[in-house]
Design a protein around this motif. Sequence first.
Motif, PDB file in Angstrom:
ATOM      1  N   TYR A   2       0.430  -0.994  -0.261  1.00 51.81           N
ATOM      2  CA  TYR A   2       0.210   0.058  -0.394  1.00 51.81           C
ATOM      3  C   TYR A   2       0.397   1.758   0.099  1.00 51.81           C
ATOM      4  O   TYR A   2       0.843   2.637  -0.888  1.00 51.81           O
ATOM      5  CB  TYR A   2      -0.731  -0.061   1.030  1.00 51.81           C
ATOM      6  CG  TYR A   2      -2.034  -0.939   0.998  1.00 51.81           C
ATOM      7  CD1 TYR A   2      -3.292  -1.045   0.178  1.00 51.81           C
ATOM      8  CD2 TYR A   2      -1.681  -2.022   1.785  1.00 51.81           C
ATOM      9  CE1 TYR A   2      -3.866  -1.454   0.317  1.00 51.81           C
ATOM     10  CE2 TYR A   2      -3.010  -2.975   2.054  1.00 51.81           C
ATOM     11  CZ  TYR A   2      -4.256  -3.065   1.073  1.00 51.81           C
ATOM     12  OH  TYR A   2      -5.148  -3.988   1.073  1.00 51.81           O
ATOM     13  N   LYS A   3       2.422   0.813   0.976  1.00 52.91           N
ATOM     14  CA  LYS A   3       2.857   2.297   0.430  1.00 52.91           C
ATOM     15  C   LYS A   3       3.384   2.907  -0.833  1.00 52.91           C
ATOM     16  O   LYS A   3       3.685   3.850  -1.298  1.00 52.91           O
ATOM     17  CB  LYS A   3       4.247   1.526   1.265  1.00 52.91           C
ATOM     18  CG  LYS A   3       3.514   1.827   2.895  1.00 52.91           C
ATOM     19  CD  LYS A   3       4.783   0.859   3.600  1.00 52.91           C
ATOM     20  CE  LYS A   3       4.258   0.874   5.504  1.00 52.91           C
ATOM     21  NZ  LYS A   3       5.024   0.667   6.566  1.00 52.91           N
ATOM     22  N   ALA A   5       1.608   2.070  -3.460  1.00 53.43           N
ATOM     23  CA  ALA A   5       0.145   1.962  -3.754  1.00 53.43           C
ATOM     24  C   ALA A   5       0.145   3.809  -3.868  1.00 53.43           C
ATOM     25  O   ALA A   5      -0.258   4.497  -5.094  1.00 53.43           O
ATOM     26  CB  ALA A   5      -0.655   1.615  -3.863  1.00 53.43           C
ATOM     27  N   LEU A   6       0.960   3.958  -3.461  1.00 49.69           N
ATOM     28  CA  LEU A   6       0.571   5.502  -2.693  1.00 49.69           C
ATOM     29  C   LEU A   6       1.169   6.677  -3.438  1.00 49.69           C
ATOM     30  O   LEU A   6       0.929   6.863  -4.806  1.00 49.69           O
ATOM     31  CB  LEU A   6       1.109   6.195  -1.473  1.00 49.69           C
ATOM     32  CG  LEU A   6      -0.800   6.014  -0.024  1.00 49.69           C
ATOM     33  CD1 LEU A   6      -0.234   6.280   0.972  1.00 49.69           C
ATOM     34  CD2 LEU A   6      -1.548   6.816  -0.466  1.00 49.69           C
ATOM     35  N   GLY A   7       2.782   5.816  -4.249  1.00 51.77           N
ATOM     36  CA  GLY A   7       3.823   6.547  -5.251  1.00 51.77           C
ATOM     37  C   GLY A   7       3.212   6.782  -6.377  1.00 51.77           C
ATOM     38  O   GLY A   7       3.346   7.393  -7.235  1.00 51.77           O
ATOM     39  N   LEU A   8       2.300   5.451  -6.666  1.00 48.05           N
ATOM     40  CA  LEU A   8       1.459   5.162  -8.323  1.00 48.05           C
ATOM     41  C   LEU A   8       0.338   5.976  -8.598  1.00 48.05           C
ATOM     42  O   LEU A   8      -0.160   5.954 -10.013  1.00 48.05           O
ATOM     43  CB  LEU A   8       1.697   3.956  -8.004  1.00 48.05           C
ATOM     44  CG  LEU A   8       2.792   2.615  -7.974  1.00 48.05           C
ATOM     45  CD1 LEU A   8       2.857   1.646  -8.416  1.00 48.05           C
ATOM     46  CD2 LEU A   8       3.919   3.115  -8.461  1.00 48.05           C
ATOM     47  N   THR A   9      -0.545   6.864  -7.040  1.00 47.03           N
ATOM     48  CA  THR A   9      -1.119   7.224  -7.848  1.00 47.03           C
ATOM     49  C   THR A   9      -1.191   8.557  -7.665  1.00 47.03           C
ATOM     50  O   THR A   9      -0.289   8.772  -7.619  1.00 47.03           O
ATOM     51  CB  THR A   9      -2.176   7.261  -6.458  1.00 47.03           C
ATOM     52  OG1 THR A   9      -2.388   5.723  -5.707  1.00 47.03           O
ATOM     53  CG2 THR A   9      -3.305   7.989  -6.492  1.00 47.03           C
ATOM     54  N   SER A  10      -1.727   8.782  -9.031  1.00 49.28           N
ATOM     55  CA  SER A  10      -1.800  10.625  -9.986  1.00 49.28           C
ATOM     56  C   SER A  10      -2.119  11.551  -8.935  1.00 49.28           C
ATOM     57  O   SER A  10      -3.063  10.841  -8.162  1.00 49.28           O
ATOM     58  CB  SER A  10      -2.268   9.931 -11.293  1.00 49.28           C
ATOM     59  OG  SER A  10      -2.767  11.015 -11.549  1.00 49.28           O
ATOM     60  N   GLY A  25      -3.731   7.571   9.596  1.00 51.31           N
ATOM     61  CA  GLY A  25      -2.788   6.640   9.993  1.00 51.31           C
ATOM     62  C   GLY A  25      -2.546   5.388   9.833  1.00 51.31           C
ATOM     63  O   GLY A  25      -0.777   5.091  10.274  1.00 51.31           O
ATOM     64  N   SER A  26      -2.331   4.978   8.162  1.00 50.29           N
ATOM     65  CA  SER A  26      -1.301   4.230   7.655  1.00 50.29           C
ATOM     66  C   SER A  26      -1.837   4.413   6.311  1.00 50.29           C
ATOM     67  O   SER A  26      -3.127   4.646   5.864  1.00 50.29           O
ATOM     68  CB  SER A  26      -1.965   2.424   8.029  1.00 50.29           C
ATOM     69  OG  SER A  26      -2.833   2.456   7.841  1.00 50.29           O
ATOM     70  N   ALA A  27      -0.533   3.774   5.631  1.00 49.34           N
ATOM     71  CA  ALA A  27      -1.246   3.845   3.642  1.00 49.34           C
ATOM     72  C   ALA A  27      -1.946   2.579   2.910  1.00 49.34           C
ATOM     73  O   ALA A  27      -3.087   3.106   2.471  1.00 49.34           O
ATOM     74  CB  ALA A  27       0.146   3.334   3.636  1.00 49.34           C
ATOM     75  N   GLU A  60      -0.271  -2.936  -9.606  1.00 50.71           N
ATOM     76  CA  GLU A  60       0.788  -2.670 -10.096  1.00 50.71           C
ATOM     77  C   GLU A  60       1.784  -2.183  -8.957  1.00 50.71           C
ATOM     78  O   GLU A  60       2.864  -3.032  -8.838  1.00 50.71           O
ATOM     79  CB  GLU A  60       1.236  -0.521 -10.804  1.00 50.71           C
ATOM     80  CG  GLU A  60       1.635  -0.748 -11.215  1.00 50.71           C
ATOM     81  CD  GLU A  60       1.593   0.404 -12.024  1.00 50.71           C
ATOM     82  OE1 GLU A  60       2.671   0.795 -12.821  1.00 50.71           O
ATOM     83  OE2 GLU A  60       0.232   0.863 -12.307  1.00 50.71           O
ATOM     84  N   ALA A  61       1.176  -1.897  -7.619  1.00 46.44           N
ATOM     85  CA  ALA A  61       2.478  -1.659  -6.389  1.00 46.44           C
ATOM     86  C   ALA A  61       3.077  -3.452  -6.236  1.00 46.44           C
ATOM     87  O   ALA A  61       3.497  -3.228  -5.625  1.00 46.44           O
ATOM     88  CB  ALA A  61       1.275  -0.814  -5.781  1.00 46.44           C
ATOM     89  N   GLU A  62       2.114  -4.769  -5.744  1.00 48.88           N
ATOM     90  CA  GLU A  62       2.191  -5.722  -6.050  1.00 48.88           C
ATOM     91  C   GLU A  62       3.160  -6.600  -7.101  1.00 48.88           C
ATOM     92  O   GLU A  62       4.769  -6.946  -6.691  1.00 48.88           O
ATOM     93  CB  GLU A  62       1.396  -6.700  -6.059  1.00 48.88           C
ATOM     94  CG  GLU A  62       1.141  -7.975  -5.289  1.00 48.88           C
ATOM     95  CD  GLU A  62      -0.088  -8.812  -5.231  1.00 48.88           C
ATOM     96  OE1 GLU A  62      -0.423  -9.923  -4.579  1.00 48.88           O
ATOM     97  OE2 GLU A  62      -1.371  -8.165  -5.910  1.00 48.88           O
ATOM     98  N   LYS A  63       2.761  -5.951  -7.895  1.00 49.09           N
ATOM     99  CA  LYS A  63       4.717  -6.050  -8.829  1.00 49.09           C
ATOM    100  C   LYS A  63       5.930  -5.421  -8.838  1.00 49.09           C
ATOM    101  O   LYS A  63       6.585  -6.053  -8.666  1.00 49.09           O
ATOM    102  CB  LYS A  63       3.509  -5.747 -10.267  1.00 49.09           C
ATOM    103  CG  LYS A  63       2.598  -6.590 -10.775  1.00 49.09           C
ATOM    104  CD  LYS A  63       1.369  -6.427 -12.011  1.00 49.09           C
ATOM    105  CE  LYS A  63       0.761  -7.100 -12.904  1.00 49.09           C
ATOM    106  NZ  LYS A  63       0.972  -6.424 -14.660  1.00 49.09           N
ATOM    107  N   GLU A  64       5.544  -4.002  -8.478  1.00 47.13           N
ATOM    108  CA  GLU A  64       6.713  -3.827  -7.649  1.00 47.13           C
ATOM    109  C   GLU A  64       7.491  -4.262  -6.925  1.00 47.13           C
ATOM    110  O   GLU A  64       8.374  -4.584  -7.137  1.00 47.13           O
ATOM    111  CB  GLU A  64       6.424  -2.272  -7.480  1.00 47.13           C
ATOM    112  CG  GLU A  64       7.380  -0.620  -7.627  1.00 47.13           C
ATOM    113  CD  GLU A  64       7.758  -0.756  -8.398  1.00 47.13           C
ATOM    114  OE1 GLU A  64       9.262   0.279  -8.635  1.00 47.13           O
ATOM    115  OE2 GLU A  64       8.290  -1.144 -10.012  1.00 47.13           O
TER     116      GLU A  64
END
Length: 362
Positions: A2-3, A5-10, A25-27, A60-64
């Motif tokens: 999830y952390k 994924a935040l960076g991948l979000t437009s 509270g958390s990603a 996508e984050a999971e793949k990363e």
Amino acid sequence: MYKVALGLTSGVGDVTTRQLISYCGSAAAVFKTPKGKLLKVPGIGPKTAEALLNKENIAEAEKECELAQKQNIHILFYTDPAYPSRLKNITDAPALLYFKGNADLNSEKIIAVVGTRKATPYGKHVTEQIVQELSAYPSVLVVSGLAYGIDIAAHKAALQYKVPTLGVMASGADIVYPSGHKNTAAQMEESGGLLTEYRIGTKPDAPYFPARNRIIAGISDAVIVVEAAITGGALITAEIANGYNRDVFAVPGNLDAPCSEGCNMLIRNHKANIFTGVKDLVYYLNWDQQAAPAKSKHTDQYEQLDEDSKKIVNLLQQNKEMLMDDLSWKAQIPVSKLASLLLTLELQGLLKALPGKKFTLS
């Protein structure tokens, strides 16, 4: 996951990421928060809220994350203990870092050595001398940018004198640039490492180099400019370091040498201390002083506090006064919980509230 994924979000940059973590509270909680509540977070508009609800970012984050694991790359979120604490305290710090290697990113002493890509034999000699002198001190990490010239001279000298060294890159952790430095980079991973804010597979691009300079400056206690022309990346790093209140040093050079013009200018304009040897670092950074911290009038109370309350007090010791939102993201405590802790600390007489949601120690 999830952390990442935040960076991948437009629409979600480093500052917005910290705001979201502070309020949610958390990603993981960010992606489970309803759109209506997301819109109440400062800086979050309808488009960004919609983007956060897009499940493709999580996939996508999971793949990363899987790719990082295969390549032995550590993904560090700014809330992780291994994230560089010096870097965390600057306003434009990357929320996410990719790290490959074994260096302690929170070493006791971290010194950046930077300079021109067109280093002279004298500049390379001085660089080696600096690193050799640093090798006499424990817990030192030498940081540079893995570029031609002074940078690679610093890394190679660190390897020679067995000093851990960190290369901050303007590309993905899997792409060493210039490619001719691959062997050196591989050796660095054993006791040092490679660090970048860019995703795996990212190729170097012109705008990335000035951006990575803020990491070099922010992660270090001091920056030494060995040789630099009147313009260039080394002077950018020095300027950023000054903005971060880091100590900056410059090696003086011949008045008619183009590669010394930048160093001489920094000294002339009082933007750098003159560097004549590591003894200057020892003096300015107080390496020769191991004085115990002064005992606070609230020492006994402090020892009884829980970990979150101690974080708050420590931050207020480092900063005369702080906004509630700043305390939240630097201490990694959600605003809802922080409000209760601040009230308790105020009732205990440890801190006091100021106008504008600011707080200071009593």
